[in-house]
Design an enzyme around this catalytic site. Structure first.
Site, PDB file in Angstrom:
ATOM      1  N   LYS A  77      45.577 -52.567  16.739  1.00 20.98           N
ATOM      2  CA  LYS A  77      46.206 -51.453  16.029  1.00 20.98           C
ATOM      3  C   LYS A  77      47.116 -51.989  14.951  1.00 20.98           C
ATOM      4  O   LYS A  77      48.022 -52.774  15.220  1.00 20.98           O
ATOM      5  CB  LYS A  77      47.011 -50.549  16.962  1.00 20.98           C
ATOM      6  CG  LYS A  77      47.411 -49.230  16.264  1.00 20.98           C
ATOM      7  CD  LYS A  77      48.560 -48.527  16.925  1.00 20.98           C
ATOM      8  CE  LYS A  77      49.909 -48.902  16.371  1.00 20.98           C
ATOM      9  NZ  LYS A  77      50.124 -48.479  14.965  1.00 20.98           N
TER      10      LYS A  77
ATOM     11  N   GLU B 105      56.634 -60.071  21.391  1.00 23.68           N
ATOM     12  CA  GLU B 105      57.463 -60.815  20.420  1.00 23.68           C
ATOM     13  C   GLU B 105      58.301 -59.771  19.716  1.00 23.68           C
ATOM     14  O   GLU B 105      57.793 -58.967  18.936  1.00 23.68           O
ATOM     15  CB  GLU B 105      56.571 -61.600  19.448  1.00 23.68           C
ATOM     16  CG  GLU B 105      57.328 -62.685  18.690  1.00 23.68           C
ATOM     17  CD  GLU B 105      57.875 -62.191  17.366  1.00 23.68           C
ATOM     18  OE1 GLU B 105      59.102 -61.897  17.322  1.00 23.68           O
ATOM     19  OE2 GLU B 105      57.111 -62.096  16.403  1.00 23.68           O
TER      20      GLU B 105
ATOM     21  N   CYS C 113      61.962 -60.995  11.970  1.00 33.25           N
ATOM     22  CA  CYS C 113      62.566 -60.899  13.294  1.00 33.25           C
ATOM     23  C   CYS C 113      63.498 -62.059  13.595  1.00 33.25           C
ATOM     24  O   CYS C 113      64.445 -61.914  14.361  1.00 33.25           O
ATOM     25  CB  CYS C 113      61.471 -60.808  14.354  1.00 33.25           C
ATOM     26  SG  CYS C 113      60.291 -62.170  14.297  1.00 33.25           S
TER      27      CYS C 113
ATOM     28  N   GLU D 206      70.117 -55.532  14.836  1.00 35.55           N
ATOM     29  CA  GLU D 206      69.105 -56.096  13.943  1.00 35.55           C
ATOM     30  C   GLU D 206      68.943 -55.158  12.744  1.00 35.55           C
ATOM     31  O   GLU D 206      68.351 -54.084  12.845  1.00 35.55           O
ATOM     32  CB  GLU D 206      67.775 -56.270  14.677  1.00 35.55           C
ATOM     33  CG  GLU D 206      66.728 -56.973  13.831  1.00 35.55           C
ATOM     34  CD  GLU D 206      65.419 -57.163  14.580  1.00 35.55           C
ATOM     35  OE1 GLU D 206      64.768 -58.194  14.347  1.00 35.55           O
ATOM     36  OE2 GLU D 206      65.060 -56.291  15.390  1.00 35.55           O
TER      37      GLU D 206
END
Length: 550
Positions: free
Chosen positions: A241, A317, A351, A448
Site C-alpha cells: 500500500k 519503523e 524520521c 516529532e
C-alpha cells in the site's frame, strides 16, 4: 561495478562535512562547480532578516515526465478500483492536481491478497531456483537505471524533494538495494545441526508467504526497495500500500519489475488511504506478515489490527526525536554544517532527523550564531531548479502542523533566531527555522515536528546529555560530533537508539541495519537482518539407523 557498490553511500557522502571556506559554509562546496547561488536565476530565494518574499519568482518548471500509471496493480494488470473512485495527488509546489489515482479500499485489498496468495501457493515465484529470482531482481535494477530520469522526476513532482536529491542519491540507492537483495536470493540457506541421539536435524528457512507492506510519503522509492527487495529475495508474494500523498513512483517502478520478469500476482500495489486500504491490509486474515513505516501513532494501530486478526508478525519503523550532540572540542563550523544537514535534509521530513541539537555550553553561543547564518543562506525554491536545497513540505496538512509547532516554540519562550514563517504565497514552502534557548519540556523538543525546524539546547557534561538525550519515548538514531574517541565511545554505547552516527549522519548503506529502540519501532530493515523478517524457521528431524557418525 565500483560505481554500483558506491551508490548506497551517496547519501553519506552528501552528509559528510566538508571544511567551510569561511565562518559560514560555502555555497559552491554544496552545489558543485558552475552552480553557486550567484549564477542561479532569480527564481531562487536566499532568506534574509527581511520579511520573506516568494520562494520562487518564476512559474514552476514543468516536470519532464508524463504520468503513465494511476491504477491499482493487481495480478499483473493495472485496474480501476472496485468502487471506481479516484483521489487527487497534488504538486506540493503549487497545490495543483498532478493526476487522479485509483482509490483502493477493502475490496481491492481482498483482490490483491487473493492474487498474492495464488501466486505464492500455486505460482512459479517461490518454486523458481533462487538464482532465477536473483536474475529478475538484477534486471529490475538495470531497468531502474535506464529509467532513472523519469523515476526521479516523478518523485520530485509528487513529493517536493529536490531533483538533485532524487537523481543523485535516491534513484541510485534504489538500484543498489535491489542488487544487494538480488545477491542474497541464492545465499539464503539453512543448517544441519547435531542432536543428542541418532537423528538427522535440518533447519530450513522458508518464505513466510504473503507479505503486506505499507510505505510512507517521505521516501516512497527507498521504502519500496527496503521492503519489496528482501521480501521478493526470500520468495514471498507482496501486497504493497502506497501513501496517498505519493503514489506515483511506486506504481512506475512496479511496472518495471514486471518488465524484468516478475510473475503476475507476486507484487500487487494498492493506492489508498490508511483508515480504509491500510486498515484492511493490516487486519487481513490472508496476510502472513506485515511491515509498516510511518508515525508511531499509526504504528500502534497497525500492530493492534495485526494482533486482533491472525496475530501476523509485524515489523515497524516509526518516528523519532533524534539527538545530535556537539561536544566542546568540536570544530564549530563543521559541526554547524553537519547538524544543519542532519535536520533540514528532505525538508526536515525524515524520521531520523537530528531534531534535538544538543551543544556544549562552551561553544553554544558561537554555534547558535553560525547555525542562524547557515539557515538564512539555505536556498528554498522549486525543487526542479538546480541548486535548490529545500523544496516544499508534502501537503497543506503538514505545512500547517509545522507552523503550529513554530508558534508553540515562540509561545513557550524559545528564542526564534531564523525563519519561523511560510516562504512565498503559493505552495507549501516554509522558511528554514532555528530556535535557541530550547528547554527539554517544550513541545518543540519533545514532539516529532517532521519539518525544517532546528531546536538548539545547551548542556554541560556528558553524563547530563546522556540522561537528557535518552529522556524520550523515541530511540531511532543519534549523532555525535567530537574529536575525542573516548567521548564518542561513551556516547555511542550510552545512547538508547538503533543507530549512532559519529562525525557523520544519514549513512544508509544497503548492508547496515536500521530500526529503533522503544517507540521508534520493532525489528530492523536493511542488511541481513531484513531477510529474517520474511522467513520462517522450520526444524525437520528424521531418525538415522546404523549411523557411521553423529
Amino acid at each position: 561495478m565500483a560505481a554500483r557498490r558506491a551508490a548506497s553511500s551517496l547519501l553519506s557522502r552528501r552528509l559528510t562535512v566538508r571544511p567551510p571556506a569561511a565562518s559560514s559554509t560555502s555555497d559552491s562546496a554544496l552545489l558543485g562547480a558552475g552552480s553557486a547561488r550567484g549564477l542561479l536565476p532569480g527564481a531562487l530565494h536566499r532568506f534574509s532578516d527581511a520579511p520573506a518574499a516568494a520562494a520562487a519568482t518564476e512559474e514552476p518548471i514543468q516536470p519532464p515526465v508524463d504520468v503513465k500509471y494511476t491504477k491499482l496493480l493487481i495480478n499483473g494488470n493495472f485496474v480501476d478500483a472496485a468502487s471506481g473512485k479516484t483521489f487527487a495527488t497534488v504538486d506540493p509546489r503549487t497545490g495543483d492536481v498532478i493526476a487522479h489515482v485509483a482509490e483502493g479500499d477493502a475490496e481491492d485489498v481482498n483482490r490483491a491478497v487473493a492474487a498474492a496468495r495464488r501466486a505464492f501457493d500455486e505460482g512459479p515465484w517461490p518454486r523458481m531456483t533462487a538464482y532465477e529470482r536473483c536474475r529478475v531482481l538484477l534486471r529490475f535494477a538495470d531497468l531502474i537505471e535506464q529509467h532513472a530520469d523519469e523515476i526521479a522526476a516523478l518523485e520530485t513532482w509528487d513529493g517536493g524533494k529536490t531533483l538533485e536529491q532524487t537523481t543523485g542519491t535516491e534513484v541510485p540507492m534504489v538500484a543498489r538495494y535491489m542488487r544487494y537483495y538480488g545477491g542474497w536470493a541464492d545465499k539464503i540457506h539453512g543448517l544441519v545441526v547435531p542432536a543428542d541421539g541418532p537423528h538427522h536435524v535440518q533447519v530450513l528457512h522458508e518464505p513466510i508467504g504473503v507479505a503486506g507492506q505499507i510505505i510512507p510519503w517521505n521516501f516512497p522509492l527507498l521504502m519500496f526497495a527496503w521492503k519489496v527487495g528482501p521480501a521478493l529475495a526470500c520468495g514471498n508474494a507482496v501486497v504493497l500500500k502506497t501513501a496517498e500523498q505519493t503514489p506515483l513512483s511506486a506504481l512506475f517502478v512496479a511496472s518495471l519489475l514486471h518488465e524484468a520478469g516478475l510473475p503476475e500476482g507476486v507484487l500487487n500495489v494498492v493506492s489508498g488511504f490508511g483508515p480504509t486500504a491500510g486498515a484492511a491490509l493490516s487486519s487481513h486474515m490472508g496476510v502472513d506478515k506485515l511491515a509498516f513505516t510511518g508515525s508511531t501513532g499509526t504504528g500502534k494501530i497497525v500492530l493492534e489490527l495485526a494482533a486482533r486478526s491472525n496475530l501476523k508478525p509485524v515489523t515497524l519503523e516509526l518516528g523519532g526525536k533524534s539527538p545530535f550532540i556537539v561536544m566542546d572540542d568540536a570544530d564549530v563550523d563543521q559541526a554547524v554544517e553537519l547538524a544543519h544537514r542532519a535536520l533540514f535534509f528532505n525538508q526536515g521530513q525524515c524520521c531520523c532527523a537530528g531534531s534535538r541539537t544538543f551543544v556544549h555550553e562552551r561553544v553554544y553561543d558561537e554555534f547558535v550564531e553560525k547555525a542562524k547564518a547557515r539557515a538564512l543562506q539555505r536556498v528554498v525554491g522549486d525543487p526542479f531548479r538546480r541548486g535548490v536545497e529545500q523544496g516544499p513540505q508534502i501537503d497543506g496538512e503538514q505545512f500547517k502542523k509545522i507552523l503550529r509547532y513554530v508558534k508553540s516554540g515562540v509561545d513557550s519562550g524559545a528564542t526564534l533566531v531564523a525563519g519561523g514563517d511560510r516562504a512565498g504565497s503559493r505552495g507549501f514552502y516554509i522558511q528554514p527555522t532555528v530556535f535557541a534557548d530550547v528547554e527539554d519540556e517544550m513541545k518543540i523538543a519533545q514532539d516529532e515536528i517532521f519539518g525544517p525546524v532546528q531546536s538548539i539546547l545547551k548542556f554541560s557534561t556528558v553524563e547530563e546529555v546522556v540522561l537528557r538525550a535518552n529522556a524520550t519515548p523515541y530511540g531511532l538514531a543519534a549523532g555525535v560530533f567530537t574529536q575525542r574517541l573516548d567521548a564518542a565511545n561513551t556516547l555511542a554505547r550510552a545512547l538508547r537508539v538503533g543507530t549512532v552516527w559519529v562525525n557523520t549522519y544519514d549513512v544508509f548503506d544497503a548492508a547496515v541495519p536500521f530500526g529503533g529502540y522503544k517507540m521508534s519501532g520493532v525489528g530492523r530493515e536493511k542488511g541481513i537482518y531484513s531477510l529474517r523478517n520474511y522467513l520462517q524457521t522450520k526444524a525437520v528431524v528424521t531418525p538415522i539407523k546404523d549411523a557411521a557418525w553423529l
